[in-house]
Every structure is written in C-alpha cells, then in structure tokens.
Design a protein around this motif. Structure first.
Motif, PDB file in Angstrom:
ATOM      1  N   ALA A 224       0.763  -1.043   0.034  1.00 11.38           N
ATOM      2  CA  ALA A 224      -0.010  -0.093   0.067  1.00 11.38           C
ATOM      3  C   ALA A 224       0.818   1.460  -0.046  1.00 11.38           C
ATOM      4  O   ALA A 224       0.337   2.383  -0.502  1.00 11.38           O
ATOM      5  CB  ALA A 224      -0.973   0.080   1.098  1.00 11.38           C
ATOM      6  N   GLY A 225       2.033   1.036   0.564  1.00  9.82           N
ATOM      7  CA  GLY A 225       2.968   2.148   0.567  1.00  9.82           C
ATOM      8  C   GLY A 225       4.053   2.325  -0.335  1.00  9.82           C
ATOM      9  O   GLY A 225       3.608   2.490  -1.698  1.00  9.82           O
ATOM     10  N   GLN A 226       5.002   2.133  -0.014  1.00 13.82           N
ATOM     11  CA  GLN A 226       6.307   2.361  -1.177  1.00 13.82           C
ATOM     12  C   GLN A 226       6.434   1.296  -2.258  1.00 13.82           C
ATOM     13  O   GLN A 226       6.664   1.442  -3.250  1.00 13.82           O
ATOM     14  CB  GLN A 226       7.724   2.414  -0.552  1.00 13.82           C
ATOM     15  CG  GLN A 226       8.007   3.663   0.276  1.00 13.82           C
ATOM     16  CD  GLN A 226       9.239   3.545   0.948  1.00 13.82           C
ATOM     17  OE1 GLN A 226      10.070   2.613   1.093  1.00 13.82           O
ATOM     18  NE2 GLN A 226       9.602   4.807   1.309  1.00 13.82           N
ATOM     19  N   GLY A 227       5.779   0.120  -1.881  1.00 11.23           N
ATOM     20  CA  GLY A 227       5.538  -0.868  -2.720  1.00 11.23           C
ATOM     21  C   GLY A 227       4.181  -0.978  -3.690  1.00 11.23           C
ATOM     22  O   GLY A 227       4.178  -2.127  -4.113  1.00 11.23           O
TER      23      GLY A 227
ATOM     24  N   ASN B  62      -3.564   5.200  -3.907  1.00 14.06           N
ATOM     25  CA  ASN B  62      -2.539   3.947  -3.863  1.00 14.06           C
ATOM     26  C   ASN B  62      -3.568   2.862  -4.423  1.00 14.06           C
ATOM     27  O   ASN B  62      -2.950   1.791  -4.242  1.00 14.06           O
ATOM     28  CB  ASN B  62      -1.804   3.827  -2.403  1.00 14.06           C
ATOM     29  CG  ASN B  62      -3.049   3.790  -1.411  1.00 14.06           C
ATOM     30  OD1 ASN B  62      -3.973   3.944  -1.632  1.00 14.06           O
ATOM     31  ND2 ASN B  62      -2.321   3.172  -0.327  1.00 14.06           N
ATOM     32  N   HIS B  63      -4.707   2.888  -4.998  1.00  9.23           N
ATOM     33  CA  HIS B  63      -5.282   1.812  -5.386  1.00  9.23           C
ATOM     34  C   HIS B  63      -6.113   1.216  -4.137  1.00  9.23           C
ATOM     35  O   HIS B  63      -6.281  -0.301  -4.479  1.00  9.23           O
ATOM     36  CB  HIS B  63      -4.757   0.957  -6.728  1.00  9.23           C
ATOM     37  CG  HIS B  63      -4.420   1.701  -7.690  1.00  9.23           C
ATOM     38  ND1 HIS B  63      -3.699   1.294  -8.750  1.00  9.23           N
ATOM     39  CD2 HIS B  63      -4.632   3.089  -8.219  1.00  9.23           C
ATOM     40  CE1 HIS B  63      -3.629   2.091  -9.599  1.00  9.23           C
ATOM     41  NE2 HIS B  63      -4.030   3.028  -9.532  1.00  9.23           N
ATOM     42  N   HIS B  64      -6.264   1.451  -3.199  1.00 14.11           N
ATOM     43  CA  HIS B  64      -6.926   0.997  -2.021  1.00 14.11           C
ATOM     44  C   HIS B  64      -8.168   1.533  -1.766  1.00 14.11           C
ATOM     45  O   HIS B  64      -8.176   2.753  -2.010  1.00 14.11           O
ATOM     46  CB  HIS B  64      -5.949   0.682  -0.681  1.00 14.11           C
ATOM     47  CG  HIS B  64      -4.892  -0.261  -0.963  1.00 14.11           C
ATOM     48  ND1 HIS B  64      -3.775  -0.121  -1.850  1.00 14.11           N
ATOM     49  CD2 HIS B  64      -4.662  -1.379  -0.144  1.00 14.11           C
ATOM     50  CE1 HIS B  64      -3.169  -1.005  -1.635  1.00 14.11           C
ATOM     51  NE2 HIS B  64      -3.372  -1.844  -0.691  1.00 14.11           N
ATOM     52  N   PRO B  65      -9.246   0.877  -1.324  1.00 13.90           N
ATOM     53  CA  PRO B  65     -10.386   1.654  -1.076  1.00 13.90           C
ATOM     54  C   PRO B  65     -10.398   2.589   0.002  1.00 13.90           C
ATOM     55  O   PRO B  65      -9.776   2.602   0.952  1.00 13.90           O
ATOM     56  CB  PRO B  65     -11.363   0.389  -0.576  1.00 13.90           C
ATOM     57  CG  PRO B  65     -10.573  -0.894  -0.448  1.00 13.90           C
ATOM     58  CD  PRO B  65      -8.978  -0.471  -0.784  1.00 13.90           C
ATOM     59  N   VAL B  66     -11.229   3.588  -0.262  1.00 17.43           N
ATOM     60  CA  VAL B  66     -11.608   4.666   0.807  1.00 17.43           C
ATOM     61  C   VAL B  66     -12.844   4.205   1.198  1.00 17.43           C
ATOM     62  O   VAL B  66     -13.804   4.519   0.149  1.00 17.43           O
ATOM     63  CB  VAL B  66     -11.410   6.089   0.070  1.00 17.43           C
ATOM     64  CG1 VAL B  66     -11.933   6.964   1.025  1.00 17.43           C
ATOM     65  CG2 VAL B  66     -10.106   6.418  -0.385  1.00 17.43           C
ATOM     66  N   GLN B  67     -13.225   3.842   2.252  1.00 16.56           N
ATOM     67  CA  GLN B  67     -14.668   3.550   2.537  1.00 16.56           C
ATOM     68  C   GLN B  67     -15.036   3.520   4.007  1.00 16.56           C
ATOM     69  O   GLN B  67     -14.173   3.842   4.885  1.00 16.56           O
ATOM     70  CB  GLN B  67     -14.770   1.837   2.101  1.00 16.56           C
ATOM     71  CG  GLN B  67     -13.723   1.011   3.030  1.00 16.56           C
ATOM     72  CD  GLN B  67     -13.445  -0.343   2.437  1.00 16.56           C
ATOM     73  OE1 GLN B  67     -14.168  -0.794   1.770  1.00 16.56           O
ATOM     74  NE2 GLN B  67     -12.657  -1.079   2.901  1.00 16.56           N
TER      75      GLN B  67
ATOM     76  N   ASP C 261      -6.360   4.627   4.138  1.00 16.85           N
ATOM     77  CA  ASP C 261      -5.065   4.061   4.736  1.00 16.85           C
ATOM     78  C   ASP C 261      -4.093   4.844   5.193  1.00 16.85           C
ATOM     79  O   ASP C 261      -3.800   5.975   4.471  1.00 16.85           O
ATOM     80  CB  ASP C 261      -4.666   2.620   4.304  1.00 16.85           C
ATOM     81  CG  ASP C 261      -4.112   2.734   2.733  1.00 16.85           C
ATOM     82  OD1 ASP C 261      -2.821   3.017   2.746  1.00 16.85           O
ATOM     83  OD2 ASP C 261      -4.616   2.917   1.699  1.00 16.85           O
ATOM     84  N   ALA C 262      -3.131   4.489   6.000  1.00 13.17           N
ATOM     85  CA  ALA C 262      -2.121   5.386   6.426  1.00 13.17           C
ATOM     86  C   ALA C 262      -0.873   5.485   5.734  1.00 13.17           C
ATOM     87  O   ALA C 262      -0.044   6.262   5.669  1.00 13.17           O
ATOM     88  CB  ALA C 262      -1.717   4.810   7.916  1.00 13.17           C
TER      89      ALA C 262
ATOM     90  N   ASP D 264       2.944   7.442   1.249  1.00 13.96           N
ATOM     91  CA  ASP D 264       4.359   6.720   0.684  1.00 13.96           C
ATOM     92  C   ASP D 264       4.315   6.268  -0.580  1.00 13.96           C
ATOM     93  O   ASP D 264       5.240   5.769  -1.202  1.00 13.96           O
ATOM     94  CB  ASP D 264       4.858   5.727   1.624  1.00 13.96           C
ATOM     95  CG  ASP D 264       4.835   6.323   3.111  1.00 13.96           C
ATOM     96  OD1 ASP D 264       5.236   7.517   3.253  1.00 13.96           O
ATOM     97  OD2 ASP D 264       4.620   5.284   3.991  1.00 13.96           O
ATOM     98  N   CYS D 265       2.999   6.259  -1.448  1.00 15.05           N
ATOM     99  CA  CYS D 265       2.777   5.623  -2.535  1.00 15.05           C
ATOM    100  C   CYS D 265       3.215   6.600  -3.609  1.00 15.05           C
ATOM    101  O   CYS D 265       2.529   7.554  -3.843  1.00 15.05           O
ATOM    102  CB  CYS D 265       1.677   4.944  -2.640  1.00 15.05           C
ATOM    103  SG  CYS D 265       1.134   4.613  -4.267  1.00 15.05           S
TER     104      CYS D 265
END
Lengths: 306, 377
Positions: B122-125, B336-341, B369-370, B374-375
């Motif tokens: 979710a972050g740098q990766g 970062n392509h993770h859900p905001v929900q 997410d936190a 970093d992404c």
C-alpha cells in the motif's frame, strides 16, 4: 504477579499436559510395541473431534458424543491398521513416515468431503460450563478441572491395565521381544490391531474433550502431534509412566514459559523488547527442555531401550 | 469426411475465440486445509458475479494454493507463462500475496486483491497494476480502536498472533485507540489454547479486550473466554466473526462488537440482490469474504465493459474509476489503489438458529489507509 495468577497458570499447565498425555500414551504404545512411527495419530484425534461434534449436534448429549468419538477413532484405527499399517511393520521408518503422511492427507480431504470446509460446533455441556471458585479464591473453569480429573483417571486406568492385566503383560512382552512373544503362542497380529485401536480411541477421546473448548476443524491434529512426539521422546519411548511425566513437564513448561519469560525479561529490558524476546524464547522452551533431558538421559526419562 | 468437418469446426472455433478476445482470469486461492472457508467464499462470490453478468468471454482458471507461499508462486508462474492469463486475483493471506503480487505486476499483469492488503503493497511497494478491492490490512483494526474510544473504553488488553498481519493489527488498533494499554501479547500463530492469556487478562485490571485471531484461533479464544468467567467487553475486527465461523463459536460470540466494511444488512439494492442470490445459489449466508469476491468480479466486469485488457492504460483507467455497484454502497479507490470506505461497527446476534451480525453504527467514515502518502506512482 500474584499468587492467584501463578496458581491458575499451574492448573492450566497441568490441564494441557493431561490432554497431551491422552495423545502421547497411544503414540508411545504404538511406537514402543510395534516400532511404528504413526504420523496419522493426529488425524485420529481429528476424527474423534468431528465424530463428537456430529453426534452432539444430532443427539444433544455430550456423554454420547465422547463415546462416539472413541468408537469412531478406534474404528478408523482398526481399518487403517488392517488396510495400510500392517504392511509397514517390517519396513524402515522412512517408508512408515511416507505412508502415514499420506494417511494424513487422505483423512483431511476425506473429512472435508464429508463435513465441508467450515469448522464445526461442539460446546461444553451446561453442567460443566462456567467457572468455579477453588480454595484461596482461585477462579477456574469447571470444564478444565473436569479435563484434569478425566485425564488423570485415564492415566491411572491405563497404568493398571498395562501392569496388572494379561493383555497388558502381553503388550509389555511384545515391546521387549516380539519374536519370543509370538513363539510363546501370543497372536501378535491381533495384539497389534488391539494396541492400535486403543491408541486411536485415546486420541479420539482427547479430540472430543479438547474440541469442546477449541475449534473442530480440519488439520487440528497436527500441532498436537508434534508436541506428543516431543513428550514421548522426553518420557522414553514405550513407557506409559514416561508419557505421563513427559506430558506434565511439557504442559507446564509451555504454559509457564509463555507467561513468565516475558515478565522475567521485563525486569531488565523495555516492555516491547521483553515481550518479543520472551515469547520467542517461550516457544523454544519445550525443545530446550527436550535437548537438556536427552543430554542427561539419551533414552528419555523412563526409556529402557538403547 | 468426418475428419474434415472436425478440422473445419476447430478452425471456426479458433477464429471465433480470436474475434471475441477472451479475457483470461487466474484465481489463486485457498481451497484446502484449515483456511479453506475463506477461499471458498471468495471464489463463490466471484463466480456468482461472473455468472450473473452472462458474459461468456471471461474465462476463469481456479487453482488451490493450500495456504503455502511456494505453491502460490508456482501457480502464478504457470498461469502467467503457460495459461497466459491477463488478470490475477484470489489470494487470501498476506504472506502469499507478498510472494506473488510484486512478481506478477512486474510482468505486466493486473492483480485485483479480494482480501490480503499488506502494508508493504500500500505504501512504497504500490504498483499501478495492483488494485485492492477489500481493505488495507490495518483498516478494520483502526476502526476497532476508534470504536473503543466512542464506547468509552479506556484500558484495553490487546493480543494478536506473532506474524506480520498480527503486528499490523495491533499497530492499527493503537493508531486510533486513545486509552491506556493494560497489556499487549503476541500469541503463537495457530495456537489453540488461550488459558494462559485469559488468566493474564483476568489479572491485568483491563476494562476491555481487543483481539485479532482469524479463523480457528478466534473460535478457540472466544469459547474459552466465555467459559472463563472474565466478562470484560470484547472488540475485534470482523475476521473472527464472519459468517463461516460464527456457527462454530455459537452463543459465546453473542453481543460482541466487531468492525467490518460490509454486512448483509447494508441497505442498497446491489447488496440485497447479492445476499439473496448467494443464498439461493449456495444455500448459506455470504460472509464478508464472499462480498469481497463479488465486488472484485464486479470491478473487473465494469472495467472490461469500457476497455480491453490488451489496452493496458485504458483498462487501468477503467479499473481506477471503479464504476460498479458495490455491495458496500459507495466505492472509490484512493491514490494508492486501495479503497476509501466507511467501516461499520457490527454486533453478533442470533436470528432463529443462525448466528449473524447486525450493524450498530459507523466506526470510521470514508476511511483511507495510513500508507497512501508513501505511494509514488
């Protein structure tokens, strides 16, 4: 760190040890008498738990469930002994390990086939649920207390059976010298099947009793199996007394180590570091114990074999 | 004659497939062993959406990873190299996702995660071709911490297994929980007896317990906790209270508050239709994992309607738009392509013979997410 907490943890250790004994007793008999490494012993534990959950669900009776667990595991044991294990006695240990490992896979997928992939429900009976207050104000779950008593009764019964009965004498004789025992007219094949069924029934009993407080699911037997092997190595292969002492040692070391090692490290390290090191060391504690005992007595505490 | 017509049929078949430009999806998930319930739910939810869409140009190849990272890697290699899949999905466990996802996205494949959301991805990766449809691992634990604050809990005893997701869990809870910690324990992964931990909880003077013990570990803990006589309130993420395991826990779970991004009573037409058709098809109630599988397939279908997978940039934009009806209601991706929900607090209840959950409130609204900051992509 209060007295009550320590007392409760000691009881927890004993309870864990006693349940390990039910597994280890069968394993050590099978290894001692037949020279067979049975990795599928954990599967018989699982069979017992699933049979108990199924019967308890259908009948509502915990006693019936426990009886069914022992019967189902013993039956599975007999079938496996006649169909597969019998062919392995003369083979070396590697082949036994391979074949019994295959049995684990067969049992696991077979159980999934019959019961599905989701864990089953098996609960403590009403009359054994809830905590009781012991002397000195220790609160302890009644069911765990019942497990300790049941386990110790089985240990005494098994000890008497092995030392005082005719079949028990034959089993010990078979352990010492199987050719001579056979030459004296004991039907070794029948004796082996019986010992295997007895060991399986004990594993099934453990599965049912423990299944009520844990989850009845596929693969539940393997973690216990590893500990049971540690127990029989510590206690000495083939010795029931060794299995009992070894189980209690492992149970107490595992439980008390997990609680007190982190506390011990907190005396001279940060809470975070202490928790991490403490729990890492605690998970090694029983293996350290095993290593120390083997250095001191290479055949285990009560092992006669060299 | 016979041979000739067969050859002709084959030729036509090949031509037809070529013209339709089938999309091939590789699903690697856990279908055997102790964690199989989760993989089955994801698979069934996913396939339900594919079948309902009526599209016969999506081919799904399903394989069992047995919850082993090495097997997951082998399957991914096979799917990419010999099956030539366009999109991968299905992995349940974070350690398996870490072994498969970076390699798959580096080879230009899309990966849609229906479950695992390790912080490292979710972050740098993070990667443009990696989309998580479920949550970042910390999310539900953060929501549990936030819920504990609103419930007025001030002194928690927290425990989780000693592995990466367990550490993410306690970190997530502590990130939002404002009270004191009465104790913090890492248990062994796969541990089944919690008597020692429960004794410590009893002696700690805490006013609440937070635990993350997925699957069978949670069943054992809850049954033993209920029988121990300790009656502090318990909070946890949905993973120990999903539909698949509640029946095995039984009455011991009643009244426990847990946090989830989905529940069967979220009021929107998509969700109602999903729950009804899932029950009709599989004869059991769906779990959050099933809803995640369903949403993943819906996302895939929505993107395929706009663009072909071979046009990577257009397909990626279509995925990012997340233009589908989610079982959760509103659905959007963060940077970062993770859900905001929204994450809800649920309570375990009994409906007839069945144990299930009901929403009692919102724990965190529109929560990202936190690690998004970093992404860089």
């Amino acid at each position: 760190m209060t007295f009550i907490l320590i007392a409760e943890q000691i009881l927890n250790g004993i309870q864990f040890g006693v349940m390990l004994f039910l597994m280890a007793a069968g394993l050590t008999l099978i290894f001692g008498v037949m020279g067979l490494i049975n990795l599928a012993h954990g599967s018989l534990y699982m069979v017992g738990a699933f049979a108990a959950a199924a019967v308890a669900g259908a009948s509502g009776s915990f006693i019936l469930a426990v009886i069914a667990a022992m019967a189902a595991a013993a039956m599975a044991g007999v079938i496996v002994e006649l169909a597969v294990i019998r062919r392995l006695y003369a083979r070396d240990h590697l082949e036994q390990v391979l074949a019994t490992f295959a049995l684990i896979l067969v049992f696991s997928e077979g159980t999934r086939w019959v019961f599905g992939s989701f864990p089953l429900f098996l609960d403590i009976p009403d009359y054994l649920s809830g905590p009781v207050t012991l002397p000195a104000g220790i609160q302890y779950p009644l069911y765990r207390l019942a497990l300790i008593i049941a386990g110790l009764l089985v240990a005494i019964g098994l000890g008497l059976f092995i030392t005082r009965t005719r079949v028990g004498i034959q089993i010990r004789a078979g352990e010492n010298d199987r050719e001579m025992t056979a030459a004296l007219g004991v039907d070794i094949a029948k004796l082996y099947t019986f010992v295997f069924a007895l060991g399986a029934a004990l594993a099934g009993l453990a599965g049912a009793l423990v299944g009520a407080i844990q989850s009845v699911q596929i693969g539940m037997g393997e973690p216990v199996l590893i500990l049971a092997f540690v127990v029989i190595v510590i206690g000495g292969i083939g010795s029931i007394k060794g299995a009992l002492v070894g189980s209690l040692l492992v149970g107490l070391t595992d439980t008390l180590g997990g609680v007190f090692l982190p506390e011990f490290f907190k005396l001279f390290a940060d809470a975070d570091v202490a928790t991490a090191t403490g729990s890492a060391l605690a998970s090694m504690a029983i293996y350290v114990l095993m290593a120390c005992i083997l250095i001191w007595r290479p055949t285990g505490l009560y092992g006669a074999r060299t | 004659m016979h041979l000739k017509s067969l050859a002709l049929a084959t030729a036509i078949g090949v031509l037809a497939t070529g013209a339709m430009a089938d999309t091939k999806v590789g699903m690697i998930t856990t279908l055997s062993g102790g964690g199989a319930g989760l993989g089955l739910d994801v698979r069934d939810g996913f396939m339900l959406a594919i079948n309902q869409s009526g599209r016969d140009d999506i081919e799904v190849v399903i394989e069992d990873d047995q919850r082993k990272p090495d097997i997951a890697v082998q399957l991914a290699d096979k799917m990419i190299q010999s099956e030539k899949v366009d999109v991968l999905t299905g992995i349940i466990w974070s350690n398996l996702a870490m072994a498969v996802v970076p390699a798959a996205t580096a080879q230009g494949k899309f990966y849609l995660s229906p479950n695992a959301g390790p912080s490292a991805l979710a972050g740098q990766g993070c990667h443009p071709n990696y989309f998580n449809v479920a949550w970042q691992n910390d999310n539900l634990h953060e929501a549990a911490g936030a819920y504990a604050n609103t419930a007025g809990l001030g002194n928690s005893f927290i425990l989780a297994p000693n592995y990466p997701a367990g550490k993410d869990a306690l970190t997530g809870y502590k990130r939002f929980f404002e009270g004191e910690l009465a104790g913090e324990i890492y248990t062994e992964l796969g541990q089944t007896d919690y008597a020692a931990e429960i004794a410590q909880i009893r002696a700690s003077g805490a006013d609440s317990v937070f635990f993350f013990l997925p699957g069978g570990m949670g069943i054992s803990f809850l049954k033993q906790y209920a029988d121990s006589g300790v009656d502090l309130p318990v909070v946890g993420p949905a993973f120990s209270f999903d539909q698949g395991i509640l029946q095995a826990v039984g009455p011991a779970a009643l009244g426990v508050v847990n946090t989830s991004q989905w529940n069967k009573d979220i009021d929107n037409p998509t969700n109602a239709a999903f729950v009804e058709s899932f029950v009709a098809e599989y004869d059991r109630l769906p779990s959050l994992y099933a809803s995640q599988g369903y949403d993943t397939a819906q996302l895939l279908i929505s993107a395929l309607e706009k663009a072909d997978v071979s046009d990577q940039d257009a397909f990626r934009d279509a995925l990012r738009a997340a233009d589908f009806d989610s079982t959760r209601g509103e659905f959007a991706f963060g940077s970062n392509h993770h859900p905001v929900q929204t994450i809800y607090a649920r309570e375990v209840i009994q409906e007839g013979d069945v144990f299930t959950n009901r929403i009692i409130g919102v724990a965190l609204e529109d929560h990202a997410d936190a690690y998004a900051a970093d992404c860089k992509m």
